[in-house]
Design an enzyme around this catalytic site. Sequence first.
Site, PDB file in Angstrom:
ATOM      1  N   GLN A 264       0.827  -1.326  -0.070  1.00  0.00           N
ATOM      2  CA  GLN A 264       0.100   0.094   0.015  1.00  0.00           C
ATOM      3  C   GLN A 264       1.011   1.080   0.160  1.00  0.00           C
ATOM      4  O   GLN A 264       1.535   1.351   1.176  1.00  0.00           O
ATOM      5  CB  GLN A 264      -0.998   0.070   1.362  1.00  0.00           C
TER       6      GLN A 264
ATOM      7  N   ASP B  27       8.786  11.833  -2.574  1.00  0.00           N
ATOM      8  CA  ASP B  27       8.559  10.776  -1.534  1.00  0.00           C
ATOM      9  C   ASP B  27       9.662   9.719  -1.755  1.00  0.00           C
ATOM     10  O   ASP B  27       9.243   8.420  -1.698  1.00  0.00           O
ATOM     11  CB  ASP B  27       7.321  10.113  -1.707  1.00  0.00           C
TER      12      ASP B  27
END
Length: 806
Positions: free
Chosen positions: A496, A613
């Site tokens: 995820q 990220d």
Amino acid sequence: MELHSMILLFILITHSASASTDTIFPKQTLKDGDTIVSAAETFELGFFSFRNSSFRYLGIWYKKITPRTVVWVANRDVRLLDASSMLKLNNDGNLQLLSVSNTLVWSSPSSINLATNSTPVAQLLDSGNLVIRDDISNRVVWQSFDHPGDTWLPGMKIGVERVKGVNWNLTSWKTIDDPSFGSYTVWMNINGYPQLYNTKDESSLQQRIGYWNGLGFSGVFVLRSNNLYTYEFVLNEENIYLRFILKNDTYRTRMILNPEGNFVQLVWNDSTQKWLVYSSPLQDACDRYSFCGPYGICSINNSPACSCSEGFEPKLPEEWSAADWVNGCKRRRHLNPEKGHKFMKFTDLKLPDSKTSWFNSSNSLEECKILCANNDSCTAFASSDIRGAGSGCLMWFGELMDIREAPQGDVSGQDIYIKMARDKKKPYLKVTLLIVSTVVMLIFALILYSWRRKKTSNNKALVNKDQKQDSDLPLFSLNEVVKATNNFSIGNKLGQGGFGAVYKGVLEEGAEVAVKRLSKTSRQGIVEFQNEVICIAKLQHRNLVKLLGCCVEGEEMMLIYEYMPNKSLDFFLFDKNNSLSLDWPQRYHIINGIARGLLYLHQDSRLRIIHRDLKASNILLDSNMNPKLSDFGLARMFKEYETEANTNNVVGTLGYISPEYAANGLFSLKSDVFSFGVLVLEIMSGKKNRGFSHQTHQDNLLGHAWRLYKEAKPLELVDVALGDSWTASEVLQSIHVGLSCVQQHADDRPSMSSVVHMLGGEGALPPPKQPGFFSEITKPEVESTLIMPQVPISINKITITQLDAR
Ligand SMILES: *[C@@H]1O[C@H](CO)[C@@H](O)[C@H](O)[C@H]1NC(C)=O
Ligand SMILES: *[C@@H]1O[C@H](CO)[C@@H](O)[C@H](O)[C@H]1NC(C)=O
Ligand SMILES: *[C@@H]1O[C@H](CO)[C@@H](O)[C@H](O)[C@H]1NC(C)=O
Ligand SMILES: *[C@@H]1O[C@H](CO)[C@@H](O)[C@H](O)[C@H]1NC(C)=O
Ligand SMILES: *[C@@H]1O[C@H](CO)[C@@H](O)[C@H](O)[C@H]1NC(C)=O
Ligand SMILES: *[C@@H]1O[C@H](CO)[C@@H](O)[C@H](O)[C@H]1NC(C)=O
């Protein structure tokens, strides 16, 4: 022998004579007129009267100061009518004040546990504390410091002992000649973040002295460590208290809560023989609790003093303009979790009442922002400790009360970030956008249509390698993807990520793919999405994960990537067993690969993509352990969304976020460089930056690496799992690169091209400076005993800057 007993007798006699001793023994009595004096003759205990009065009290005063200055009174509420009372210590260790008729006027508690066979003694200490202890263990079983009156002496606590539920409250006297309980109490409110309150008649809050911020009290001018004393604030599971400690025992200073409710610090001046007011936290009207009402800001230099901060307006404009400020201000636009928010920074303030706050001294400001952004009831956040770069997290819920501008010249002002509704778009802009997007949509419908046709005719171009050179992006049908991923079964789920779940899929032809199913709530319109996907698909580099196609149908938006059999870097790096299979040459290869992938994104691709990220779990490994960056460009794709409504989806990951991003939302290529530096140090050491701990210091991995570097033993950073597979020169070079990339100031950090050059053995970087965020993430959890250093802080006028929440 005889001489011995003589001496003993002599000692006993002196004891009962009491004038020259500090101790009361059992069965001994202290008559009115007798006193005991502490060892250094600082304090004296005995009976006294106030001026013009014949009533007698038992109390403690300064021995050498005239007029008599009483610091503690035993029988506050019951005055003795004449001079015939006496104080007695009984065998149970219980002090009793008896009047002439032998009626008990006052006593210390009777149920105290003395050690067996021990004898209790009462002793007046030089701190002004009257203690009862047993003579064997010396354990104090009762002390006057646990029963404060109106005087706060050095060493005396104000606060709460949580286990026994004891409160150390200061209570004012009725008048200066009447020590019975007056109206005012200074106490520690431990709801939310503990803070000192000054209340009248038990309920009406007069002044919030505020909470301890590491240096002083939020927004209270005077209460901070100085040449005379330092403060000590203790917050742990057993105790929450504040006290001040003299720097030199020869100073005489006390703080009193006078009958008018003023809390004043006094210092004895030997040359003038007078008590001088040293400080008083109550300075002006703005110090009155909630003078300007909720969300109102009190500035004593303004006229009128009250104003609503930016983004707020008076709740009742008529009253407000008539100088009735109690109702305060309200938001111009209500917070609506659906519509998103931003944080506005306000500086140099006394921060609001923290009674409805939540705090965690271990969190950093960046974590705090994220916590607040993700909690709909959170209205504001700030650092709980302002020392250094600030640390700890303080979050407010509900209305913000009692805010003032820090007085001129005060260094106690603090920053707070208040959650605000996001600005509305201008209507005409909306209409224009609508028209433009409709047109673009139509064009795209046409393009899509032609794609689909092409794709069908090419018949699964995907498995044909040459097809990837084609600028057209294969479009998958939902049906295909559902089939490939076994209807997104849990068994197929790979993980995820920030933007949605990833599933493994096998296409009909047998090719393995990874399907990123973008979370439904997390995207912009179809058109922009398509646009971005095409852009990303054009990014082709051996250190980037290949995008094979996408699927857009109904609510679903998915990206189909090549499948990486070796999972992600974190799977190897941070696992005790798996890390053994990643030797130094492989790790060095990975560092180099990541650097090149990032350089491509930053510079060589046409798009100048900031990854945003970068972290170990976003570095995927192919079957030859080549690193491939994933999730690049997604932040860009989600840009509109982030700034518009996202409160749940945080871009960036704790431990990898650069200081400037955490502090004011600035994201640049150099923020990626910071994350890269963290990754390099993690790869070297096999340790996570976030959650790193060390026995001897509180720094995180960055701080640890910096420490080793400064102590000239950087090689100690190397992961033991590497055995002797490493070469010192490569390791040193990587540490140098890593530390250079995580420097506090973005400008100091090298560009990715310098990094790649240096790793390639060409060129050199200057020595790194101190890293950003090297310690605040790991702070001791519960206990914080703070004796403050005198840190100079620059004084700024109030400024307002906006920063976006993500
Ligand atoms: C004490 O008594 C004297 C004389 O009666 C008076 O002048 C003085 O004001 C009194 N002091 C106080 C504090 O009441
Ligand atoms: C201290 O003050 C607080 C607030 O007025 C009150 O709740 C508490 O009971 C007080 N404790 C004592 C010992 O007076
Ligand atoms: C405390 O102050 C006295 C008087 O000013 C001075 O003589 C003494 O050295 C001081 N002690 C310390 C420990 O600073
Ligand atoms: C005491 O008072 C004198 C005279 O006002 C002053 O010069 C001196 O600085 C004072 N001392 C302290 C320690 O405040
Ligand atoms: C406080 O923050 C630390 C670090 O983020 C975390 O480990 C801890 O669980 C938090 N404590 C509470 C009570 O939330
Ligand atoms: C917000 O934080 C408070 C304090 O930690 C907690 O009690 C509350 O449940 C949180 N609310 C949400 C919606 O997470």
